[in-house]
Scaffold this motif. Structure first.
Motif, PDB file in Angstrom:
ATOM      1  N   VAL A 193     -21.730  -0.890  70.959  1.00 55.62           N
ATOM      2  CA  VAL A 193     -21.695  -1.819  70.511  1.00 55.62           C
ATOM      3  C   VAL A 193     -22.421  -0.965  69.320  1.00 55.62           C
ATOM      4  CG1 VAL A 193     -23.187  -3.519  70.044  1.00 55.62           C
ATOM      5  CG2 VAL A 193     -23.180  -2.703  72.310  1.00 55.62           C
ATOM      6  N   ASP A 194     -20.745  -2.267  67.553  1.00 58.00           N
ATOM      7  CA  ASP A 194     -21.596  -1.406  66.499  1.00 58.00           C
ATOM      8  C   ASP A 194     -22.508  -2.426  66.023  1.00 58.00           C
ATOM      9  OD1 ASP A 194     -18.862   0.041  67.378  1.00 58.00           O
ATOM     10  OD2 ASP A 194     -17.823  -1.457  66.326  1.00 58.00           O
ATOM     11  N   GLY A 195     -22.988  -1.873  64.727  1.00 55.02           N
ATOM     12  CA  GLY A 195     -23.477  -2.121  63.678  1.00 55.02           C
ATOM     13  C   GLY A 195     -25.407  -2.405  63.905  1.00 55.02           C
ATOM     14  N   ILE A 196     -25.356  -1.511  64.808  1.00 55.39           N
ATOM     15  CA  ILE A 196     -27.110  -1.714  64.775  1.00 55.39           C
ATOM     16  C   ILE A 196     -27.745  -1.024  63.525  1.00 55.39           C
ATOM     17  CG2 ILE A 196     -26.700  -1.388  67.677  1.00 55.39           C
ATOM     18  CD1 ILE A 196     -28.228   1.161  66.823  1.00 55.39           C
ATOM     19  N   GLY A 197     -26.513  -0.930  62.810  1.00 53.87           N
ATOM     20  CA  GLY A 197     -27.684   0.012  61.161  1.00 53.87           C
ATOM     21  C   GLY A 197     -27.489  -1.366  59.800  1.00 53.87           C
ATOM     22  N   ARG A 198     -27.017  -2.135  60.714  1.00 55.24           N
ATOM     23  CA  ARG A 198     -27.402  -3.831  59.659  1.00 55.24           C
ATOM     24  C   ARG A 198     -29.212  -3.736  59.632  1.00 55.24           C
ATOM     25  NH1 ARG A 198     -22.679  -6.879  59.041  1.00 55.24           N
ATOM     26  NH2 ARG A 198     -21.399  -6.908  60.407  1.00 55.24           N
ATOM     27  N   ARG A 199     -29.349  -4.340  58.585  1.00 51.79           N
ATOM     28  CA  ARG A 199     -31.141  -4.169  58.002  1.00 51.79           C
ATOM     29  C   ARG A 199     -31.357  -5.130  58.944  1.00 51.79           C
ATOM     30  NH1 ARG A 199     -31.854  -2.302  51.818  1.00 51.79           N
ATOM     31  NH2 ARG A 199     -30.844  -0.913  52.368  1.00 51.79           N
ATOM     32  N   GLN A 200     -31.029  -5.960  59.618  1.00 48.86           N
ATOM     33  CA  GLN A 200     -31.939  -6.656  60.267  1.00 48.86           C
ATOM     34  C   GLN A 200     -32.207  -6.607  61.554  1.00 48.86           C
ATOM     35  OE1 GLN A 200     -28.541  -7.129  58.905  1.00 48.86           O
ATOM     36  NE2 GLN A 200     -27.753  -9.077  60.060  1.00 48.86           N
ATOM     37  N   ILE A 201     -31.145  -5.439  61.774  1.00 54.68           N
ATOM     38  CA  ILE A 201     -31.543  -5.381  63.620  1.00 54.68           C
ATOM     39  C   ILE A 201     -31.870  -3.758  63.672  1.00 54.68           C
ATOM     40  CG2 ILE A 201     -29.061  -4.559  64.011  1.00 54.68           C
ATOM     41  CD1 ILE A 201     -30.076  -6.355  66.112  1.00 54.68           C
ATOM     42  N   ALA A 202     -31.473  -3.201  62.797  1.00 48.54           N
ATOM     43  CA  ALA A 202     -32.062  -2.066  62.715  1.00 48.54           C
ATOM     44  C   ALA A 202     -33.625  -1.411  62.848  1.00 48.54           C
ATOM     45  CB  ALA A 202     -31.701  -0.745  61.290  1.00 48.54           C
ATOM     46  N   PRO A 203     -34.342  -2.312  62.011  1.00 46.03           N
ATOM     47  CA  PRO A 203     -35.755  -1.559  62.714  1.00 46.03           C
ATOM     48  C   PRO A 203     -35.941  -1.943  64.040  1.00 46.03           C
ATOM     49  CG  PRO A 203     -36.145  -2.969  60.764  1.00 46.03           C
ATOM     50  CD  PRO A 203     -34.808  -3.223  61.376  1.00 46.03           C
ATOM     51  N   GLN A 204     -35.648  -2.822  64.789  1.00 47.00           N
ATOM     52  CA  GLN A 204     -35.556  -3.619  66.407  1.00 47.00           C
ATOM     53  C   GLN A 204     -34.731  -2.274  67.523  1.00 47.00           C
ATOM     54  OE1 GLN A 204     -35.922  -8.505  66.345  1.00 47.00           O
ATOM     55  NE2 GLN A 204     -34.982  -7.475  64.751  1.00 47.00           N
ATOM     56  N   HIS A 249     -24.270   3.084  65.961  1.00 46.84           N
ATOM     57  CA  HIS A 249     -23.869   2.712  67.307  1.00 46.84           C
ATOM     58  C   HIS A 249     -24.561   2.198  68.448  1.00 46.84           C
ATOM     59  CE1 HIS A 249     -19.941   3.604  64.947  1.00 46.84           C
ATOM     60  NE2 HIS A 249     -19.661   3.086  65.495  1.00 46.84           N
ATOM     61  N   LEU A 250     -24.545   1.972  69.178  1.00 51.53           N
ATOM     62  CA  LEU A 250     -24.732   1.912  70.667  1.00 51.53           C
ATOM     63  C   LEU A 250     -24.508   1.989  71.585  1.00 51.53           C
ATOM     64  CD1 LEU A 250     -28.304   0.664  71.279  1.00 51.53           C
ATOM     65  CD2 LEU A 250     -27.650  -0.972  71.759  1.00 51.53           C
ATOM     66  N   LEU A 251     -24.880   2.715  73.268  1.00 54.59           N
ATOM     67  CA  LEU A 251     -24.232   3.469  73.515  1.00 54.59           C
ATOM     68  C   LEU A 251     -24.553   2.826  75.117  1.00 54.59           C
ATOM     69  CD1 LEU A 251     -22.879   6.823  72.333  1.00 54.59           C
ATOM     70  CD2 LEU A 251     -20.981   4.876  71.587  1.00 54.59           C
ATOM     71  N   VAL A 252     -23.733   2.499  75.772  1.00 53.65           N
ATOM     72  CA  VAL A 252     -24.197   1.671  76.199  1.00 53.65           C
ATOM     73  C   VAL A 252     -23.605   1.822  78.143  1.00 53.65           C
ATOM     74  CG1 VAL A 252     -24.935  -0.297  78.170  1.00 53.65           C
ATOM     75  CG2 VAL A 252     -24.944  -0.779  75.886  1.00 53.65           C
ATOM     76  N   ARG A 253     -23.676   2.803  78.920  1.00 53.71           N
ATOM     77  CA  ARG A 253     -23.388   3.198  79.997  1.00 53.71           C
ATOM     78  C   ARG A 253     -24.200   2.844  81.409  1.00 53.71           C
ATOM     79  NH1 ARG A 253     -19.870   6.759  81.650  1.00 53.71           N
ATOM     80  NH2 ARG A 253     -20.314   8.659  79.604  1.00 53.71           N
ATOM     81  N   TYR A 254     -22.168   2.280  82.286  1.00 55.70           N
ATOM     82  CA  TYR A 254     -22.632   1.476  83.073  1.00 55.70           C
ATOM     83  C   TYR A 254     -22.088   1.617  84.480  1.00 55.70           C
ATOM     84  CZ  TYR A 254     -18.446  -0.295  81.702  1.00 55.70           C
ATOM     85  OH  TYR A 254     -16.887  -0.739  81.428  1.00 55.70           O
ATOM     86  N   GLN A 255     -22.494   1.444  85.351  1.00 56.25           N
ATOM     87  CA  GLN A 255     -22.042   1.182  86.621  1.00 56.25           C
ATOM     88  C   GLN A 255     -21.997   0.333  87.500  1.00 56.25           C
ATOM     89  OE1 GLN A 255     -24.105   4.232  89.097  1.00 56.25           O
ATOM     90  NE2 GLN A 255     -22.381   6.602  87.701  1.00 56.25           N
TER      91      GLN A 255
END
Length: 835
Positions: A481-492, A660-666
């Protein structure tokens, strides 16, 4: 006279239809391949030539060398400070613009729309890059901060119309909602352009970088492009020759702690013409992916080889059939024909065949060009008239091919002596050496075919290796997942990660500044006690779940843990002062490095690096170097393409900034997992678009170019084999006919059919065996050079060479088998009756 030549030529073709078919079809395939490659090469050479005054527009590119390894790199991007410094020192520069890569979000009716290929510019972009406008005034469109220009496509996406000038556009930039006024709509940029641009936003650099004023003056950050417009007639070579002196005047050494660093020591800057960027050495993924001269030259050579093979067919069959036209030549000479007239006759026939083949080739091109355009993602068009028309090249090609294929046969046929032919009442004649020539040409044909088959096999194997080679982490089963560096979501971001962990099928979630094929490159200088020169290492932030999520194994020491204060190396957040940076510089931090970083730091055994005390530039130069302690070593990981060397990395546990947010799934339902992750994202940020890709898709896209190259080589190899087989088929038919009486006598004397088949098969197998001996070393040398462009590659073993040789032999035997069996089974009485 010419009418007579044409009539005789048409009659000769009609009389020998097999010969005519083989020549025309073979030449048509070669000509079609040549035309399509010619169109492709012209397209590749046409990048940005359509832009008005583009011959005076240059890009400032940065070239650098790793002092530790000697590896060289090149970027289309450069520092913001380079633009003002260049304009100050070189009066030949008429204007400049800095374009900063950006990812703004458009708010439309409560919906957040991500904008791809957007830039922020510090001057009127249209003064430098004269893009054609659909609406707006190019002289004033981007002269004021807060103005924005949209592409035709982007205007339609946002407003549903191109009539957008004067409207207000709300952009989310760095978490702030800012209204901008649309001042221009520019036409869609053609595909033959290095520019990828949907939005240009005018900004004030001083205000934008108020939290980091050093960005516009230092020589450490590279994140944008500088375009220059030079005065007509400027000697660019002279400017580039003066760049070394320019560096000394403008780039001063910087003191960091007790170390003095010269930012320009291992770098150099060059002005590259905009029209040369596409095929230049520097390639950035952020702009349109470029090509390289080697690929263009390779395709051109291969197309010419295929065309040459078709001309060889013409020469071979013409000399083979020459014996059947000996009496015709003799009678013409007796009736007064000169050698010059005979040569003209045979050249006319050759050009006639080439003309017929060209008509068939044009039909092939018209049918295949749309598919080739889609495959190469290029706008290839066949036009016959106008400035870029192909009519003249087509006519020239017909004459050249006609001459190339018919010149030797014309000389050869016209020198028959009528007395020798008619004295013995011969209807055929075979000049000395013609058989050896045909043998040599057949060998050349199959050498080319075998070489292309080898190249295809190796390129395919390397492409497969690229997609399946162990990258040092578990590449499959990751949603990035891209874009978690955006300021509207970075603190969360941490709360978001914990929420996603609760989704069914998700096994682990991590935040990081590096992931699968991410484009960002972050480096830092690390100093080892006792060494004066720093070691350049990658510098990436991770959280405590990163190594577990990525499946990266620990080799020595321990991993970073959130509960340990010394493991935290977070920096001060923008706008909050530098208190946290000062605390970090005072206390130091623990880090984890990979194996390659351990070796670069001087530790041959990874375990020896654990506990090493180093210093790194993790904060601003005014605060000095941060003491760091290596607490663990992990295995090397290849996050990018196998063309890029593995990066020596320092991993830092931080909580101040992630990308980036990395989501490992099975799960057997990966799309359901993605939908659930998106829903969680929407609950945390309504004004930040959700952008996520599966790792498998990212890797597949990463090697699209290599896969396309493999398929292209396969297509060329197939064409070469078809052309070679056509020629071999014609020669086999001729040989079978010529040796009919010999074979009849052999059968009368007791030869069996299989003996006859073996005899003919061996005759055509010898050239293929010799062709292998020629093709193998050449293909080995070429493919070794190509494989060396990859950081990891397959072994150049004997497999592809043996496979290509056996395949070519099987194809050759299969081509002549029909004739061989037919002749071997024929009744010898048929061949000997007239005796």
């Amino acid at each position: 006279m010419w009418r007579n030549y044409m009539t005789v030529g048409l009659r000769a073709l009609a009389k020998n239809r097999t010969y005519a078919f083989i020549n025309i079809v073979g030449l048509a395939i070669g000509l079609a391949a040549c035309l399509m490659i010619l169109l492709y090469v012209r397209y590749e050479k046409s990048y940005d030539t359509w832009l008005p005054n583009s011959e005076n527009v240059y890009q400032v590119q940065t070239f650098f060398q790793n002092p530790d390894t000697g590896e060289e790199g090149a970027l289309q991007m450069t520092h913001y400070a380079a633009g003002p410094a260049l304009q100050k020192d070189f009066p030949q520069i008429e204007g400049r613009v800095y374009a900063l890569a950006s990812s703004p979000v458009v708010l439309r009716g409560g919906e957040a729309l991500a904008v791809e290929n957007a830039v922020m510019v510090d001057a009127n972009l249209f003064d430098i890059l004269e893009l054609p406008l659909l609406a707006g005034d190019p002289r004033s469109a981007l002269t004021q901060a807060g103005s924005v220009a949209l592409s035709e496509k982007e205007a339609m996406r946002i407003y549903g119309t191109t009539e957008a000038v004067g409207r207000t556009l709300t952009l989310v930039i760095r978490g702030n909602h800012v209204d901008h006024r649309v001042t221009a709509v520019f036409r869609e940029i053609p595909s033959n352009s290095n520019l990828r641009l949907n939005m240009a936003v005018r900004f004030d650099p001083g205000q934008f970088f108020a939290e980091d004023p050093g960005f516009i003056t230092n020589w450490n950050n590279i994140s944008g492009w500088v375009f220059l417009k030079l005065r007509p007639g400027t000697d660019v070579a002279a400017i580039n020759a003066d760049m070394a002196e320019w560096e000394r005047r403008n780039i001063a050494p910087v003191t960091v702690g007790d170390q003095t660093i010269n930012p320009g020591e291992n770098s150099e800057w060059r002005l590259t013409a905009l029209q040369d960027v596409h095929l230049g050495r520097a390639q950035d993924a952020s702009m349109r992916p470029g090509n390289d001269q080697r690929t263009i030259v390779t395709f051109t050579i291969v197309a010419l080889l295929i065309l040459g093979m078709a001309c060889v067919n013409f020469t071979n069959l013409a000399t083979a059939r020459a014996s059947q036209r000996a009496r015709e030549v003799a009678l013409r000479k007796v009736l007064g024909a000169t050698r010059k007239q005979l040569m003209t006759q045979f050249l006319t026939e050759s050009v006639l065949v080439a003309g017929m083949a060209m008509l068939l080739a044009l039909a092939m091109v018209e049918l295949l060009l749309p598919a080739l355009s889609r495959f190469l993602e290029a706008d290839l068009r066949m036009t016959y008239f106008g400035a870029g028309g192909m009519l003249l090249p087509i006519l020239v090609l017909v004459l050249l091919v006609g001459a190339a294929g018919g010149l030797y046969p014309a000389f050869y046929l016209s020198r028959f002596q009528p007395a020798q032919v008619l004295k013995a009442n011969k209807s055929s004649a075979e000049a000395a050496g013609s058989g050896r020539l045909r043998g040599a040409l057949v060998i050349a044909q199959f050498a080319v075919s075998i070489g292309l088959i080898i190249c295809t096999a190796i390129v395919y194997s390397q492409t497969l290796h690229a997609r399946t080679a162990d990258p040092g982490f578990e590449r499959d089963g990751i949603l990035q997942v891209d874009g978690i560096g955006r300021r509207q979501i970075a603190p969360q971001s941490e709360a978001l990660a914990r929420q996603i962990e609760r989704i069914d099928g998700v096994t682990s979630v991590a935040r990081t500044t590096i992931g699968v094929a991410t484009q960002n490159v972050m480096n830092t200088a690390v100093y080892v006690p006792g060494r004066t020169e720093p070691v350049g290492l990658g510098n990436y932030r991770v959280d405590e779940s990163f190594f577990r999520t990525m499946g990266i194994d620990r080799i020595a020491g321990r991993l970073l843990e959130k509960g340990r204060p010394m493991d935290d190396s977070s920096n001060s957040r923008p706008g909050e002062g530098d208190a946290q940076d000062r605390a970090l510089a005072a206390r130091g931090a623990n880090v984890v490095i990979n194996e390659l970083a351990a070796r670069r730091l001087g530790f041959q055994n990874p375990a020896d690096a654990v506990g090493a005390q180093l210093r790194a530039a993790l904060v601003g130069p005014d605060l000095g170097l941060v003491p760091v302690t290596v607490v663990g070593v992990v295995e090397d990981s290849r996050f990018r393409s196998i063309r890029t060397p593995i990066e020596p990395i320092v991993y830092r546990l931080a909580d101040d900034y992630f990308t980036h947010l990395l989501v490992r799934y099975q799960s057997s339902e990966p799309q359901r997992v993605r939908n659930d992750v998106e829903q969680a994202w929407r609950r945390f940020a309504t004004d930040a678009p959700f952008q996520a890709d599966f790792s498998e898709e990212i890797v597949a896209e990463l090697y699209t170019a290599e896969q396309a190259r493999a398929q292209t080589f396969a297509g060329f190899a197939l064409l070469a084999v078809i052309v070679a087989c056509l020629g071999l088929f014609g020669l086999a038919a001729y040989t079978a006919e010529r040796r009919t009486k010999e074979i009849g006598i052999r059968k009368v004397l007791g030869a069996r059919s299989r003996d006859i088949v073996r005899l003919l098969a061996w005759q055509f197998s010898k050239p293929v065996i010799i062709a292998n001996l020629i093709a193998w070393p050449i293909a080995w040398w070429l493919m070794r050079d190509w494989l060396n462009t990859f950081d990891t590659r397959i072994d150049l073993g004997p497999g592809p060479f043996l496979l290509a040789g056996l395949l070519a032999l099987a194809i050759a035997i299969g081509t002549i088998a029909g004739h061989a069996v037919k002749v071997a089974r024929s009744n010898p009485i048929t061949a000997l009756r007239y005796e």
